[in-house]
Scaffold this motif. Structure first.
Motif, PDB file in Angstrom:
ATOM      1  N   LYS B 165     -13.212  -0.567  37.504  1.00 48.23           N
ATOM      2  CA  LYS B 165     -13.641  -1.360  38.608  1.00 48.23           C
ATOM      3  C   LYS B 165     -13.159  -0.753  39.891  1.00 48.23           C
ATOM      4  O   LYS B 165     -13.505  -1.087  40.846  1.00 48.23           O
ATOM      5  N   THR B 166     -11.972   0.043  39.784  1.00 44.16           N
ATOM      6  CA  THR B 166     -11.666   0.715  41.276  1.00 44.16           C
ATOM      7  C   THR B 166     -11.480   2.380  41.071  1.00 44.16           C
ATOM      8  O   THR B 166     -11.205   2.650  39.872  1.00 44.16           O
ATOM      9  N   VAL B 167     -10.881   2.906  42.204  1.00 44.69           N
ATOM     10  CA  VAL B 167     -10.899   4.292  41.819  1.00 44.69           C
ATOM     11  C   VAL B 167      -9.560   4.683  41.047  1.00 44.69           C
ATOM     12  O   VAL B 167      -9.554   5.582  40.378  1.00 44.69           O
ATOM     13  N   THR B 168      -8.602   3.701  41.006  1.00 43.87           N
ATOM     14  CA  THR B 168      -7.362   4.077  40.255  1.00 43.87           C
ATOM     15  C   THR B 168      -7.669   3.922  38.609  1.00 43.87           C
ATOM     16  O   THR B 168      -6.987   4.346  37.888  1.00 43.87           O
ATOM     17  N   ASP B 169      -8.639   3.121  38.418  1.00 46.39           N
ATOM     18  CA  ASP B 169      -9.017   3.088  36.958  1.00 46.39           C
ATOM     19  C   ASP B 169      -9.466   4.450  36.307  1.00 46.39           C
ATOM     20  O   ASP B 169      -9.871   4.669  35.317  1.00 46.39           O
ATOM     21  N   LEU B 170      -9.865   5.350  37.451  1.00 49.62           N
ATOM     22  CA  LEU B 170     -10.310   6.756  36.908  1.00 49.62           C
ATOM     23  C   LEU B 170      -8.991   7.550  36.308  1.00 49.62           C
ATOM     24  O   LEU B 170      -9.359   8.339  35.557  1.00 49.62           O
ATOM     25  N   ASN B 171      -7.779   7.200  36.436  1.00 51.65           N
ATOM     26  CA  ASN B 171      -6.798   7.773  35.852  1.00 51.65           C
ATOM     27  C   ASN B 171      -6.781   7.887  34.571  1.00 51.65           C
ATOM     28  O   ASN B 171      -7.023   6.886  33.819  1.00 51.65           O
ATOM     29  N   GLY B 172      -6.539   8.899  33.722  1.00 50.81           N
ATOM     30  CA  GLY B 172      -6.591   9.096  32.341  1.00 50.81           C
ATOM     31  C   GLY B 172      -7.970   9.201  31.820  1.00 50.81           C
ATOM     32  O   GLY B 172      -8.160   9.262  30.644  1.00 50.81           O
ATOM     33  N   LYS B 173      -8.860   9.326  32.768  1.00 55.26           N
ATOM     34  CA  LYS B 173     -10.555   9.324  32.133  1.00 55.26           C
ATOM     35  C   LYS B 173     -10.997  10.602  32.647  1.00 55.26           C
ATOM     36  O   LYS B 173     -10.587  11.293  33.690  1.00 55.26           O
ATOM     37  N   LYS B 174     -12.180  10.968  31.885  1.00 53.53           N
ATOM     38  CA  LYS B 174     -13.075  12.123  32.421  1.00 53.53           C
ATOM     39  C   LYS B 174     -13.924  11.698  33.475  1.00 53.53           C
ATOM     40  O   LYS B 174     -14.695  10.726  33.489  1.00 53.53           O
ATOM     41  N   VAL B 175     -13.939  12.279  34.699  1.00 50.20           N
ATOM     42  CA  VAL B 175     -14.806  12.126  35.770  1.00 50.20           C
ATOM     43  C   VAL B 175     -15.298  13.307  36.347  1.00 50.20           C
ATOM     44  O   VAL B 175     -14.690  14.393  36.341  1.00 50.20           O
ATOM     45  N   CYS B 176     -16.685  13.191  36.721  1.00 48.77           N
ATOM     46  CA  CYS B 176     -17.426  14.456  36.978  1.00 48.77           C
ATOM     47  C   CYS B 176     -17.934  14.327  38.710  1.00 48.77           C
ATOM     48  O   CYS B 176     -18.033  13.445  38.937  1.00 48.77           O
ATOM     49  N   SER B 177     -17.723  15.524  39.139  1.00 51.52           N
ATOM     50  CA  SER B 177     -17.946  15.502  40.426  1.00 51.52           C
ATOM     51  C   SER B 177     -18.439  17.037  40.778  1.00 51.52           C
ATOM     52  O   SER B 177     -18.405  17.818  39.963  1.00 51.52           O
ATOM     53  N   VAL B 178     -18.983  17.362  42.017  1.00 58.24           N
ATOM     54  CA  VAL B 178     -19.263  18.763  42.220  1.00 58.24           C
ATOM     55  C   VAL B 178     -18.106  19.675  42.670  1.00 58.24           C
ATOM     56  O   VAL B 178     -17.428  19.295  43.380  1.00 58.24           O
ATOM     57  N   LEU B 179     -18.454  20.858  42.201  1.00 52.50           N
ATOM     58  CA  LEU B 179     -17.441  21.812  42.318  1.00 52.50           C
ATOM     59  C   LEU B 179     -16.884  22.001  43.816  1.00 52.50           C
ATOM     60  O   LEU B 179     -17.705  22.446  44.725  1.00 52.50           O
ATOM     61  N   ASP B 180     -15.631  21.776  43.912  1.00 48.43           N
ATOM     62  CA  ASP B 180     -15.020  22.055  45.297  1.00 48.43           C
ATOM     63  C   ASP B 180     -15.695  21.371  46.445  1.00 48.43           C
ATOM     64  O   ASP B 180     -15.352  21.574  47.609  1.00 48.43           O
ATOM     65  N   SER B 181     -16.201  20.225  45.887  1.00 42.61           N
ATOM     66  CA  SER B 181     -16.816  19.042  47.089  1.00 42.61           C
ATOM     67  C   SER B 181     -15.830  18.175  47.750  1.00 42.61           C
ATOM     68  O   SER B 181     -14.571  17.904  46.937  1.00 42.61           O
ATOM     69  N   THR B 182     -16.067  17.699  48.797  1.00 41.96           N
ATOM     70  CA  THR B 182     -15.016  16.711  49.434  1.00 41.96           C
ATOM     71  C   THR B 182     -14.874  15.687  48.574  1.00 41.96           C
ATOM     72  O   THR B 182     -13.733  15.051  48.322  1.00 41.96           O
ATOM     73  N   PRO B 183     -16.091  14.985  47.959  1.00 38.49           N
ATOM     74  CA  PRO B 183     -15.718  13.904  46.647  1.00 38.49           C
ATOM     75  C   PRO B 183     -14.908  14.322  45.714  1.00 38.49           C
ATOM     76  O   PRO B 183     -13.933  13.422  45.333  1.00 38.49           O
ATOM     77  N   ALA B 184     -14.993  15.534  45.175  1.00 38.07           N
ATOM     78  CA  ALA B 184     -14.099  16.221  44.059  1.00 38.07           C
ATOM     79  C   ALA B 184     -12.566  15.982  44.546  1.00 38.07           C
ATOM     80  O   ALA B 184     -11.770  15.313  43.975  1.00 38.07           O
ATOM     81  N   LYS B 185     -12.371  16.474  45.768  1.00 37.05           N
ATOM     82  CA  LYS B 185     -10.964  16.534  46.524  1.00 37.05           C
ATOM     83  C   LYS B 185     -10.427  14.993  46.699  1.00 37.05           C
ATOM     84  O   LYS B 185      -9.308  14.953  46.290  1.00 37.05           O
TER      85      LYS B 185
END
Lengths: 214, 331
Positions: B165-185
């Motif tokens: 539900k929030t960005v902190t819920d991503l802790n411990g989960k597999k998350v995908c983004s683009v290589l070395d992008s600002t969103p990944a950072k």
């Protein structure tokens, strides 16, 4: 070069990752290459066809394409390997084809008389190959095998496509982090040379050691 | 009352209700009815608003391919989306009428990202509503009204997922983004325990989400809208933004009267609920909750665009070149 020194730990980790990828893949590729070379010179037509098909298809497909197809494609037919495992699989399969062709060239360089003599002693084809021909064949192709090993060190950087750590990936990350693109990649180039140049020396030493004195 | 009369009244009511319901259901996701101005207002002569009114068309640059914000329907050529509805609401303030019939007074021009600035500067369009992020560098070339919408980084999950539900819920989960992008950072900063996997494109991330090897994909919500739009039954947006990309309306630099007019109109539609109605009509289906409208930023325009020289012929035939004064710093 300050960028490299500041991130030396990352570059060292990248070198370690590249060495692990290369050594494991070369081990599997060697087995694959020797077996495939055996297939290709065997008197059994289906084995010859299978060996030729594997070599011609995999060797003539770009490694980057293989990475995408194997990791993102095979999952749809139920083959779901972890990213690191898949990197080893792809690098082994790809390198195996070059090894197979090199070993086959070595086998063809062994004089016919050797095989005929072995067979006249009552050896089976696998025995002829493993006991008599291969030991002589491999000695003659030590230098090209070394080239394949060196190519594998460099090719392993494509594992970045499936987000597996390696030295090239380190350079990408450091370049983005520090916004110092050229120094980062110069650092990676030096680090690759630190791996490949000693390999070349070792291969030269090995070649002299195992050379057949005729 | 006769028996006949007793039946007549309820029947009338029923017929009226059916007619009203039929009128109310409009297939086009534009904001319908309400708040329209029956007659066109009068503007000071020579103002941009008066000029647009007299030429009879508002020329709007927008995206033709951005789901949720600006999409051109290939069969009827109608444009839908939040950006296009904002443009319609501005056009209504110039020409009068309602958003439903204002399209006859709007000329739509496609405004792809690299062409937006040029379209404003060479006068092809009167204004641009096209996912145009306000930033200081762009402010030196054009003016922005608004912001009218804050986009930003969001999370895309499978429609069945209820754990994130929030960005902190991503802790411990597999998350995908683009290589070395600002969103990944940003994921690494806001959810340091997330197992971040980076590939070359968001399309690969979407595949990984669909086949279950990652639990979430994170980047700018308008990029994610495109994927959810193509696969609305299996994908959804979490709808909990954790970065700010203020979208403004691009205007020619130095036309402060026009900028004030657009800003006033935005504040008007914030207040009368039409902004919220447009938001819901276009973006609610993707899982975005109606936000409070972003406050309009009436920043001081610096007016530093290099003025074009105008050539005038003075009495006696001598040619003098004067530089057109740009006094956009005065409010």
């Amino acid at each position: 070069m300050g960028v490299v020194l500041d991130n030396l730990d990352q570059f060292l980790l990248g070198m370690r990752d590249t060495v692990v990828l290369t050594v494991l893949s070369f081990a599997f590729a060697s087995v694959l290459g020797v077996v495939t070379a055996g297939f290709r010179v065997s008197p059994v037509p289906p084995l010859r066809v299978a060996g030729a098909a594997y070599v011609n298809i995999i060797r003539n497909t770009p490694l980057a394409v293989l990475f995408v197809l194997f990791y993102f494609g095979l999952v749809y037919v139920g083959i779901n390997f972890a990213r690191f495992t898949m990197a080893i699989v792809v690098l082994s399969l790809y390198t195996g084809t070059f090894l197979a062709e090199t070993v086959r060239a070595g086998i063809n360089s062994v004089s016919r008389g050797q095989g005929e003599a072995a067979r006249s002693l009552g050896m089976t084809f696998p025995q002829v190959l493993v006991i008599v021909v291969l030991p002589q064949a491999i000695r003659t192709v030590v230098q090209p095998l070394g080239s394949i090993f060196s190519a594998l060190i460099r090719n392993s950087s494509l594992a970045t496509i499936i987000f597996v750590a390696n030295l090239g990936r380190t350079a990408d990350a450091v370049a983005v982090e520090t916004a110092q693109v050229v120094p980062s990649y110069l650092g990676a180039a030096v680090a690759y040379l630190l791996l490949t140049l000693p390999t070349g020396q070792a291969v030269g030493w090995l070649e002299r050691k195992v050379a057949v004195r005729r | 009352m006769t028996r006949r009369q007793r039946l007549w009244l309820p029947a009338m009511v029923l017929v009226m209700a059916v007619v009203a319901a039929a009128c109310g259901s409009d297939d086009e996701p534009t904001v319908s009815g309400g708040g329209g101005q029956p007659t066109a207002p009068t503007f000071p002569a020579g103002s941009t608003m008066a000029n647009i009114q007299s030429k009879g068309k508002l020329v709007v640059g927008t995206k033709f391919d951005q789901p949720g914000l600006g999409v051109k329907n290939p069969t009827n050529n109608k444009l839908t989306g939040f950006d296009t509805d904002i443009a319609r609401l501005i056009a209504v303030a110039i020409f009068g009428g309602t958003v439903d019939d204002i399209d006859s007074k709007i000329e739509w021009k496609e405004a792809p990202t690299p062409q937006r600035q040029l379209l404003i500067q060479n006068g092809t369009v009167d204004l641009i509503v096209a996912t145009y992020t306000i930033n200081d560098e762009r402010k030196t070339q054009i003016d922005f009204a608004g912001p009218y919408f804050i986009a930003g980084q969001d999370i895309m999950v499978k429609a069945t997922d209820t754990s994130i539900k929030t960005v902190t819920d991503l802790n411990g989960k597999k998350v995908c983004s683009v290589l070395d992008s600002t969103p990944a950072k940003r994921v690494r900063e806001k959810a340091p325990q997330a197992d971040l996997i980076e590939f070359a494109s968001y399309a690969l991330c979407k595949d990984e989400l669909l086949n279950g090897r990652v639990a979430a994909v994170s980047t700018d919500n308008i990029i994610l809208l495109g994927f959810v739009d193509k696969d609305p039954t299996t994908l959804k947006l979490v709808g909990n933004r954790f970065s700010d990309e203020p979208y403004g309306i691009g205007l020619e630099k130095g036309d402060s009267a026009f900028r004030d007019f657009v800003n006033n109109r935005l504040e008007q539609i914030y207040q009368n609920g039409e902004w919220a109605k447009a938001f819901d009509a276009n973006l609610k289906k993707y899982g975005l909750a109606t936000p409070t409208p972003p406050p309009v930023d009436r920043y001081q325009s610096t007016g530093e665009v290099v003025p074009a020289p105008t050539v005038t012929t003075a009495a006696g035939g001598a040619t003098t070149t004067t530089v057109a004064a740009t006094t956009s710093t005065t409010p």
